[in-house]
Design a protein around this motif. Structure first.
Motif, PDB file in Angstrom:
ATOM      1  N   GLY A 107       5.657  -7.622  -1.094  1.00  0.00           N
ATOM      2  CA  GLY A 107       4.968  -6.353  -0.998  1.00  0.00           C
ATOM      3  C   GLY A 107       3.491  -6.530  -0.677  1.00  0.00           C
ATOM      4  O   GLY A 107       2.949  -5.845   0.200  1.00  0.00           O
ATOM      5  N   ALA A 108       2.846  -7.440  -1.380  1.00  0.00           N
ATOM      6  CA  ALA A 108       1.415  -7.653  -1.152  1.00  0.00           C
ATOM      7  C   ALA A 108       1.149  -7.984   0.317  1.00  0.00           C
ATOM      8  O   ALA A 108       0.200  -7.477   0.923  1.00  0.00           O
ATOM      9  CB  ALA A 108       0.896  -8.771  -2.052  1.00  0.00           C
ATOM     10  N   GLU A 109       2.003  -8.809   0.889  1.00  0.00           N
ATOM     11  CA  GLU A 109       1.826  -9.176   2.302  1.00  0.00           C
ATOM     12  C   GLU A 109       2.008  -7.977   3.225  1.00  0.00           C
ATOM     13  O   GLU A 109       1.381  -7.907   4.285  1.00  0.00           O
ATOM     14  CB  GLU A 109       2.842 -10.237   2.702  1.00  0.00           C
ATOM     15  CG  GLU A 109       2.458 -11.628   2.317  1.00  0.00           C
ATOM     16  CD  GLU A 109       3.575 -12.579   2.683  1.00  0.00           C
ATOM     17  OE1 GLU A 109       3.819 -12.779   3.885  1.00  0.00           O
ATOM     18  OE2 GLU A 109       4.218 -13.089   1.758  1.00  0.00           O
ATOM     19  N   LEU A 224       1.037   4.954   3.455  1.00  0.00           N
ATOM     20  CA  LEU A 224       1.768   5.192   2.212  1.00  0.00           C
ATOM     21  C   LEU A 224       2.452   3.908   1.762  1.00  0.00           C
ATOM     22  O   LEU A 224       3.177   3.272   2.532  1.00  0.00           O
ATOM     23  CB  LEU A 224       2.792   6.320   2.400  1.00  0.00           C
ATOM     24  CG  LEU A 224       2.177   7.721   2.535  1.00  0.00           C
ATOM     25  CD1 LEU A 224       3.258   8.768   2.749  1.00  0.00           C
ATOM     26  CD2 LEU A 224       1.312   8.089   1.322  1.00  0.00           C
ATOM     27  N   ASP A 225       2.169   3.527   0.520  1.00  0.00           N
ATOM     28  CA  ASP A 225       2.789   2.345  -0.079  1.00  0.00           C
ATOM     29  C   ASP A 225       4.062   2.799  -0.791  1.00  0.00           C
ATOM     30  O   ASP A 225       4.003   3.480  -1.812  1.00  0.00           O
ATOM     31  CB  ASP A 225       1.796   1.691  -1.047  1.00  0.00           C
ATOM     32  CG  ASP A 225       2.359   0.418  -1.678  1.00  0.00           C
ATOM     33  OD1 ASP A 225       3.593   0.230  -1.654  1.00  0.00           O
ATOM     34  OD2 ASP A 225       1.559  -0.380  -2.220  1.00  0.00           O
ATOM     35  N   GLU A 226       5.180   2.432  -0.219  1.00  0.00           N
ATOM     36  CA  GLU A 226       6.502   2.839  -0.740  1.00  0.00           C
ATOM     37  C   GLU A 226       7.229   1.634  -1.347  1.00  0.00           C
ATOM     38  O   GLU A 226       8.461   1.608  -1.422  1.00  0.00           O
ATOM     39  CB  GLU A 226       7.332   3.439   0.394  1.00  0.00           C
ATOM     40  CG  GLU A 226       6.837   4.799   0.856  1.00  0.00           C
ATOM     41  CD  GLU A 226       7.588   5.957   0.186  1.00  0.00           C
ATOM     42  OE1 GLU A 226       8.687   5.726  -0.322  1.00  0.00           O
ATOM     43  OE2 GLU A 226       7.050   7.083   0.170  1.00  0.00           O
ATOM     44  N   ALA A 253       9.095  -2.972   0.226  1.00  0.00           N
ATOM     45  CA  ALA A 253       9.468  -4.330  -0.233  1.00  0.00           C
ATOM     46  C   ALA A 253      10.475  -4.137  -1.363  1.00  0.00           C
ATOM     47  O   ALA A 253      11.432  -3.387  -1.183  1.00  0.00           O
ATOM     48  CB  ALA A 253       8.251  -5.142  -0.683  1.00  0.00           C
ATOM     49  N   LYS A 254      10.241  -4.760  -2.520  1.00  0.00           N
ATOM     50  CA  LYS A 254      11.111  -4.626  -3.690  1.00  0.00           C
ATOM     51  C   LYS A 254      12.597  -4.432  -3.337  1.00  0.00           C
ATOM     52  O   LYS A 254      13.260  -5.397  -3.010  1.00  0.00           O
ATOM     53  CB  LYS A 254      10.566  -3.558  -4.631  1.00  0.00           C
ATOM     54  CG  LYS A 254       9.243  -4.030  -5.296  1.00  0.00           C
ATOM     55  CD  LYS A 254       8.890  -3.284  -6.552  1.00  0.00           C
ATOM     56  CE  LYS A 254       7.837  -4.032  -7.368  1.00  0.00           C
ATOM     57  NZ  LYS A 254       6.461  -3.670  -7.068  1.00  0.00           N
ATOM     58  N   ALA A 255      13.122  -3.206  -3.383  1.00  0.00           N
ATOM     59  CA  ALA A 255      14.563  -3.009  -3.183  1.00  0.00           C
ATOM     60  C   ALA A 255      15.021  -3.249  -1.744  1.00  0.00           C
ATOM     61  O   ALA A 255      16.221  -3.282  -1.481  1.00  0.00           O
ATOM     62  CB  ALA A 255      14.969  -1.606  -3.626  1.00  0.00           C
TER      63      ALA A 255
END
Ligand SMILES: *Cc1c(COP(=O)(O)O)cnc(C)c1O
Length: 399
Positions: A107-109, A224-226, A253-255
């Motif tokens: 996610g950070a990337e 938007l950070d989703e 990212a994540k899921a």
């Protein structure tokens, strides 16, 4: 706790850098919505690796897809095309309505890439190298320097100053606080559609519309950070899809990988054609065939197994059951969230409750000191919710 588990924890604390105060369990395997520790104790999981394992553990179709790709091809460089990446790009475009994608490992990337794309877009327009980005207080965007620079929690940033610079912070759902920071140097406004780590705060419709409007008027990019709220968690593939607005750049990212470390930033064609070009950005692993096989299967299974339909079927029930707890206990002051991303707000630290729940076989996590966060696998049933509520209730009764 078994001697073996004690020994592992001891070894972990001697070898791993202590950047987490870890719960005192060593997890071994997962099945559906349950996790097992190495002593064989079973836990109902309402965290899913922090909004990661949407499909539940040990999903046969997902595991088989990964195994198939391992035997075929794990990695090539981004200097060559690979079929899983092409397929994954087409699918993520389809579900997001965005036009261009860059795959990352985390996610950070994804946030780093989004910020670079926004700065480059503005640079190509006016040649300035002093562009500003507006971010939100209490936001969380990751731990690398760019992502940390837009993370609205001074405690996370202070020891690592200076940040990337020219970042200003406004308040979520206070449009005036954003507008007062906009000037001719502003190149982007970044926010989570639903703040996660900061305490499960959904952005209001009018706030998102107001940001969209000022971004349109001044050709500022809305990011938007989703990463946490996306991928079906709020009952929409991406949380912003509920509001009739669309970002210029979004992160996920994540899921997206459901356990395989992947992320992505996506943009509209307009930004794609006027920002990053060959040589501007890259990654060795991002978008490799294995990572993209995971993304492909996740996106296929979301459709085949009606994951989002399940979220919409069970989320109102989770809200209802959490509201009942809120009404029952004075020390619970609020319940807020969207879909299967919910927070129960306490008037005191929740660490004790979470530890008690863990003892009773329920995995929960906080978001800030006073909030219990509920981000279960998206395949949970109403029965799972009842089980969770009854364990949690029994922990609360003794407070
Ligand atoms: C988890 C998270 C990130 C960071 O993702 P990593 O994969 O941990 O780097 C960024 N933004 C949001 C909203 C997140 O929840």
């Amino acid at each position: 706790m078994s001697e073996q588990m004690k020994k592992y924890i001891d070894e972990a604390e001697k070898a791993l850098l202590h950047t987490y105060n870890r719960y005192q369990i060593v997890l071994d395997k997962g099945e559906g919505v349950y996790l097992y520790d190495i002593d064989g104790k079973k836990y109902l999981d309402f965290v899913s690796g922090i909004a990661v394992f949407a499909l539940g553990y040990g999903n046969r179709k997902y595991n088989d897809a990964l195994k198939g790709q391992i035997d075929k091809l794990l990695h090539t460089s981004n200097y060559y095309y690979n079929v899983p990446a092409i397929e994954a790009a087409k699918k993520i475009k389809e579900v997001s309505g965005m036009d261009r994608v860059f795959f990352t490992n985390s996610g950070a990337e994804a946030v780093e890439g989004a910020l670079k794309a926004a700065r480059k877009y503005a640079y190509l327009k006016d040649g300035r190298t002093d562009h500003e980005i507006i971010a939100m207080n209490h936001s969380f965007h990751g731990r690398t320097f760019g992502a940390l620079s837009v993370t609205g929690n001074p405690h996370y940033r202070e020891a690592f100053e200076p940040m990337i610079g020219n970042i200003k912070f406004a308040d979520l759902n206070d449009l005036d606080s954003v507008l007062s920071l906009v000037n001719e140097k502003t190149c982007a406004i970044i926010l989570e559609t639903v703040q996660g780590e900061g305490g499960i705060f959904p952005a209001a419709k009018e706030f998102l519309e107001g940001i969209r409007k000022v971004c349109d008027e001044k050709d500022i990019l809305m990011i938007l950070d989703e990463i946490q709220c996306g991928m079906g968690r709020t009952g929409y593939m991406f949380a912003w899809q509920k509001y009739g607005i669309k970002p210029d750049i979004m992160t996920t990212a994540k899921a997206l990988g459901c356990g395989v470390p992947v992320g992505a930033f996506l943009m509209t064609e307009k930004v794609g054609q006027n920002s990053l070009v060959a040589g501007d950005h890259g990654t060795t692993y991002g978008g490799n065939p294995f990572a993209c096989a995971a993304i492909n299967k996740v996106l296929d299974l979301f459709k085949e197994d009606n994951i989002i339909e399940n979220v919409n079927a069970v989320a109102p029930y989770l809200e209802q059951r959490l509201d009942e707890l809120k009404d029952k206990y004075d020390f619970i002051t609020d319940r807020r969230g969207a879909g299967l991303m919910q927070g129960l707000v306490f008037d005191r630290p929740v660490a004790e409750v979470i530890n008690k729940a863990l003892e009773k076989g329920l995995i929960l996590i906080n978001a800030g000191t006073n909030i219990i966060r509920f981000v279960p696998p998206l395949v949970i049933t109403k029965e799972n919710i009842d089980d969770m509520i009854s364990i949690l209730d029994s922990c609360l009764e003794s407070i």
